[in-house]
Design a protein around this motif. Structure first.
Motif, PDB file in Angstrom:
ATOM      1  N   ARG A 299       0.602  -1.619   0.460  1.00 25.95           N
ATOM      2  CA  ARG A 299       0.214  -0.064   0.079  1.00 25.95           C
ATOM      3  C   ARG A 299       0.720   1.078   0.060  1.00 25.95           C
ATOM      4  NH1 ARG A 299      -3.746  -2.249   2.933  1.00 25.95           N
ATOM      5  NH2 ARG A 299      -2.436  -2.228   4.895  1.00 25.95           N
ATOM      6  N   LYS A 300       2.120   1.374   0.697  1.00 23.92           N
ATOM      7  CA  LYS A 300       2.788   2.306   1.046  1.00 23.92           C
ATOM      8  C   LYS A 300       3.403   2.703  -0.517  1.00 23.92           C
ATOM      9  CE  LYS A 300       3.702   2.438   5.963  1.00 23.92           C
ATOM     10  NZ  LYS A 300       4.871   1.404   6.808  1.00 23.92           N
ATOM     11  N   GLU A 301       3.813   1.722  -0.931  1.00 25.28           N
ATOM     12  CA  GLU A 301       4.360   2.003  -2.458  1.00 25.28           C
ATOM     13  C   GLU A 301       4.120   1.916  -3.692  1.00 25.28           C
ATOM     14  OE1 GLU A 301       6.651  -1.402  -6.284  1.00 25.28           O
ATOM     15  OE2 GLU A 301       6.301  -2.507  -3.668  1.00 25.28           O
ATOM     16  N   GLU A 303       0.805   3.912  -3.157  1.00 25.70           N
ATOM     17  CA  GLU A 303       0.850   5.807  -2.349  1.00 25.70           C
ATOM     18  C   GLU A 303       2.079   6.482  -3.122  1.00 25.70           C
ATOM     19  OE1 GLU A 303       0.493   5.584   1.637  1.00 25.70           O
ATOM     20  OE2 GLU A 303      -1.365   4.449   1.537  1.00 25.70           O
ATOM     21  N   ALA A 304       3.318   5.293  -2.835  1.00 22.37           N
ATOM     22  CA  ALA A 304       4.514   6.497  -3.206  1.00 22.37           C
ATOM     23  C   ALA A 304       4.453   7.043  -5.250  1.00 22.37           C
ATOM     24  CB  ALA A 304       5.289   6.459  -3.353  1.00 22.37           C
ATOM     25  N   GLU A 306       1.033   7.064  -6.982  1.00 25.62           N
ATOM     26  CA  GLU A 306      -0.340   7.329  -6.571  1.00 25.62           C
ATOM     27  C   GLU A 306       0.058   8.312  -8.579  1.00 25.62           C
ATOM     28  OE1 GLU A 306      -3.460  10.037  -4.387  1.00 25.62           O
ATOM     29  OE2 GLU A 306      -1.649   9.958  -3.867  1.00 25.62           O
ATOM     30  N   GLU A 307       1.213   9.526  -8.262  1.00 27.50           N
ATOM     31  CA  GLU A 307       0.432  10.091  -9.256  1.00 27.50           C
ATOM     32  C   GLU A 307       0.749   9.367 -11.087  1.00 27.50           C
ATOM     33  OE1 GLU A 307       1.312  14.260  -9.306  1.00 27.50           O
ATOM     34  OE2 GLU A 307      -0.086  13.205  -8.131  1.00 27.50           O
ATOM     35  N   ILE A 318      -7.073  -2.200  -0.502  1.00 33.69           N
ATOM     36  CA  ILE A 318      -6.806  -1.233  -0.385  1.00 33.69           C
ATOM     37  C   ILE A 318      -8.064   0.148  -1.211  1.00 33.69           C
ATOM     38  CG2 ILE A 318      -6.124   0.141  -3.116  1.00 33.69           C
ATOM     39  CD1 ILE A 318      -4.171  -2.194  -1.896  1.00 33.69           C
ATOM     40  N   GLU A 319      -7.451   1.274  -1.111  1.00 39.51           N
ATOM     41  CA  GLU A 319      -7.739   2.390  -0.682  1.00 39.51           C
ATOM     42  C   GLU A 319      -8.719   2.887  -1.891  1.00 39.51           C
ATOM     43  OE1 GLU A 319      -8.310   6.907   1.112  1.00 39.51           O
ATOM     44  OE2 GLU A 319      -6.746   5.622   1.595  1.00 39.51           O
ATOM     45  N   ASN A 320     -10.227   3.096  -2.127  1.00 39.04           N
ATOM     46  CA  ASN A 320     -10.478   3.378  -3.192  1.00 39.04           C
ATOM     47  C   ASN A 320     -10.393   2.597  -4.403  1.00 39.04           C
ATOM     48  OD1 ASN A 320     -10.856   5.884  -2.759  1.00 39.04           O
ATOM     49  ND2 ASN A 320      -8.776   6.580  -3.038  1.00 39.04           N
TER      50      ASN A 320
END
Length: 348
Positions: A299-301, A303-304, A306-307, A318-320
């Motif tokens: 999840r952290k990976e 999020e990094a 995300e763009e 997992i969110e969204n």
């Protein structure tokens, strides 16, 4: 400036027209609108990736979305100022999948603004045809829709969609105007190994629809250590007919040959190549994968990254996340790159 009820009605009529057309196309021995049928054939002639099946899928999705209930529910989230003068909004459209710029087109018109659209050479016939239908339903739209071939001039704001490369040009040319400039994005799936066969079959829709050319297509999967790829390949076998599309087959043969000559370790089922790779963007006919140790670190990976990610397909926490098989069925409020296009337009 407020959403004009006549414009909403025109889009609702367009939605019904598309739904009726698609229903007839999927029925045997039923006569369909010859004008739209000819346009679909022309679109496929101009762009070999635009098969009748994929164009009909796109038209069906828009037919499902363009209902009075859907449009009014979506627009109810916004505040419209009647006193603001309409602006001319340039839309530079991509051409990777059929009608990929339609959501921007819809947003500009329903926000009360004017469309100045530069179409991709890969998708030049579908939107002008649908625009003519809209104008027949609501003649005032004729003054609000313009398609151009040359240089874009006399506009107040821009929405431009392209690659990471073209985005630099867009920023150079359009940076002095209010803008939304979109770059490359890809979609990924997170598998746990506990997915039902039906979920993995649905994942095939996320991978293969539009031949993987859309930003909402899954181009990369994350799997746990010791993941059993045989289960995935078995579930995806229903999509094996894709290899009979010559453009896809050419990509498959080429990419497989390159990987084999480079002595990369690959998994292959005759129509899809799986390659372990950290990158998110896989070529047509290939699907990249990476292993993960635990969902928390993954999840952290993500999020990094995300763009760079448009959608995450998962049945987990997992969110969204997007459900399996649903990436190519966005709702009206699912904005590309997570940027609220309607909000941007209403602030001009």
């Amino acid at each position: 400036m407020a959403p004009d009820t006549n414009t909403i009605d025109a889009f609702v009529k367009l939605g019904k027209y598309l739904t009726d057309f698609c229903d007839k196309c999927y029925s045997e021995n039923v006569e369909v609108d010859s004008g739209l049928k000819e346009i679909i054939a022309r679109a496929g002639h101009h762009n070999g990736w635009f098969t009748e099946d994929n164009i009909l899928f796109s038209l069906q999705q828009w037919g499902d979305l363009l209902t009075e209930e859907n449009l009014k529910e979506w627009l109810s989230n916004y505040t419209f100022n009647k006193d603001i003068e309409p602006k001319t909004v340039g839309i530079v459209m991509a051409g990777n999948i059929p009608l990929v710029g339609f959501h921007d087109f819809l947003c500009v018109l329903l926000s009360g603004n004017k469309v100045l659209a530069k179409l991709s050479s890969n998708d030049k016939v579908l939107l002008p045809f649908l625009s003519k239908y809209l104008i027949q339903q609501e003649p005032s739209l004729a003054d609000k829709i313009e398609f151009i071939d040359g240089k874009m001039e006399n506009f107040d704001a821009v929405i431009a969609t392209g690659s990471n490369n073209t985005s630099r040009y867009f920023e150079y040319y359009f940076g002095n105007k209010p803008n939304i400039i979109r770059k490359n994005r890809n979609s990924v799936a997170v598998l746990t190994g506990n997915e039902a066969e039906e979920e993995l079959k649905a994942l095939g829709e996320d991978i293969f629809r539009y031949y993987g050319l859309g930003c909402r297509n899954v181009s990369k999967i994350y799997v746990p250590k010791d993941y059993d790829f045989d289960t995935l390949f078995k579930a995806l076998y229903d999509y094996n007919d894709i290899i009979h599309q010559h453009k896809y087959a050419n990509n498959y043969d080429y990419n497989k040959a390159v990987y084999l000559m480079s002595e990369f370790k690959i998994l292959d089922n005759g129509f899809l190549v799986l390659k372990e790779d950290e990158a998110l963007t896989s070529p047509i006919s290939a699907l990249f994968y990476s292993h993960y140790d635990d969902e928390s670190s993954l999840r952290k990976e993500l999020e990094a990254l995300e763009e760079q990610i448009q959608c995450i397909v998962s049945s987990g926490t997992i969110e969204n996340k997007v459900n399996f098989g649903e990436t190519q069925k966005p709702s009206l409020k699912d904005y590309a790159d997570g940027i609220d296009t309607m909000e941007f337009l209403l602030k001009l």
